[in-house]
Enzyme design. Structure first.
Site, PDB file in Angstrom:
ATOM      1  N   TYR A 172       0.820  -1.207   0.000  1.00 40.18           N
ATOM      2  CA  TYR A 172       0.000   0.000   0.000  1.00 40.18           C
ATOM      3  C   TYR A 172       0.859   1.264   0.000  1.00 40.18           C
ATOM      4  CZ  TYR A 172      -3.674   3.298   1.284  1.00 40.18           C
ATOM      5  OH  TYR A 172      -4.548   4.360   1.303  1.00 40.18           O
ATOM      6  N   LYS A 176       1.156   4.172  -3.075  1.00 36.85           N
ATOM      7  CA  LYS A 176       0.808   5.584  -2.953  1.00 36.85           C
ATOM      8  C   LYS A 176       2.003   6.473  -3.289  1.00 36.85           C
ATOM      9  CE  LYS A 176      -3.498   5.017  -1.886  1.00 36.85           C
ATOM     10  NZ  LYS A 176      -4.560   5.387  -2.859  1.00 36.85           N
TER      11      LYS A 176
END
Length: 254
Positions: A172, A176
């Site tokens: 994750y 990002k």
């Protein structure tokens, strides 16, 4: 069909969570909003509920991982409006994180498919319509855990994580960080077009991704994406803005 003067917005992942709140708040500001969602039942239920509140919203079947789905969605919007003023790339996924050394490449690829490649796929498909707008906004919903500067310093500027405990999230977090790089790349290409491209960190919002353990509501989490989606013509581009409880948000390091 929206009126000739309405600004047209598309929010991906809009049937729940932050995306739904962003769609509602944009519609409350007078925009005609397409609710991008891959789950038709949930998408239509969201459309019905928001329309019951008098808002101009419409479900748009959109799976950001599918070239065919994105192309068909773009053709529909093209046929109905021919123009797009706001694109909020909100759709995102996460996984239960393990130490990087125990995270497989396949899991990382799974997260990137939505959080990075999905944004590129959607942005490219709708860019011609955004270019037709007198001024347009692209908002990519990122996260403070995508800040490479913060990760290198092992310090979270938002204060969610204590000093020295910046999370090592291989899937994750790096997705990002990649999304942030994607944001700057598009912003640089589009600097002379009137299209502003920015990244938003909604804050620690209670959503499915964190098991609803966040400290902010989805309405609070929608604040920064909506702020960036409604910037004036002299607003910034290539910025990374985070939620800190203030009207203008907090500039975050890339």
């Amino acid at each position: 069909m929206p009126s000739d003067t309405a600004r047209i917005a598309l929010v991906t992942g809009a049937n729940k969570g932050i995306g739904r709140a962003v769609a509602r708040q944009l519609a409350e500001r007078g925009m005609a909003v397409y609710l991008g969602a891959r789950d038709e039942e949930r998408g239509r239920a969201c459309e019905e509920e928001l329309r019951a509140d008098g808002l101009d919203v419409r479900f748009l079947h959109l799976d950001v991982k599918s070239d065919t789905s994105v192309v068909l969605a773009a053709k529909r919007v093209e046929g109905e409006t021919g123009v797009l003023h706001v694109l909020v790339n909100n759709a995102g996924v996460g996984i239960p994180e393990q130490p990087p050394s125990r995270t497989s490449a396949d899991l990382v690829r799974h997260v990137y498919e939505t959080n990075v490649f999905g944004v590129i796929r959607v942005t490219n498909a709708f860019l011609l319509m955004l270019r037709r707008a007198e001024s347009a906004r692209i908002v990519n919903v990122s996260s403070s855990v995508g800040s490479i500067t913060a990760a290198a310093a092992n310090h979270d500027p938002t204060g969610v994580f204590p000093p020295g405990a910046f999370p090592a999230m291989l899937a994750y977090g790096t997705s990002k960080a990649a999304l942030n790089a994607v944001t700057v790349t598009y912003a640089n290409e589009l600097r002379d077009t009137g299209i502003l491209v920015n990244a938003a960190s909604p804050g620690f919002v209670a959503t499915d991704i964190n098991g609803h353990n966040g400290s902010l509501s989805v309405e609070q989490g929608a604040h920064i994406p909506v702020l960036l989606a409604t910037l004036d013509g002299d607003g910034p581009t290539a910025t990374f803005l985070g939620e800190d409880g203030t009207p203008d948000g907090q500039a975050l390091p890339w």
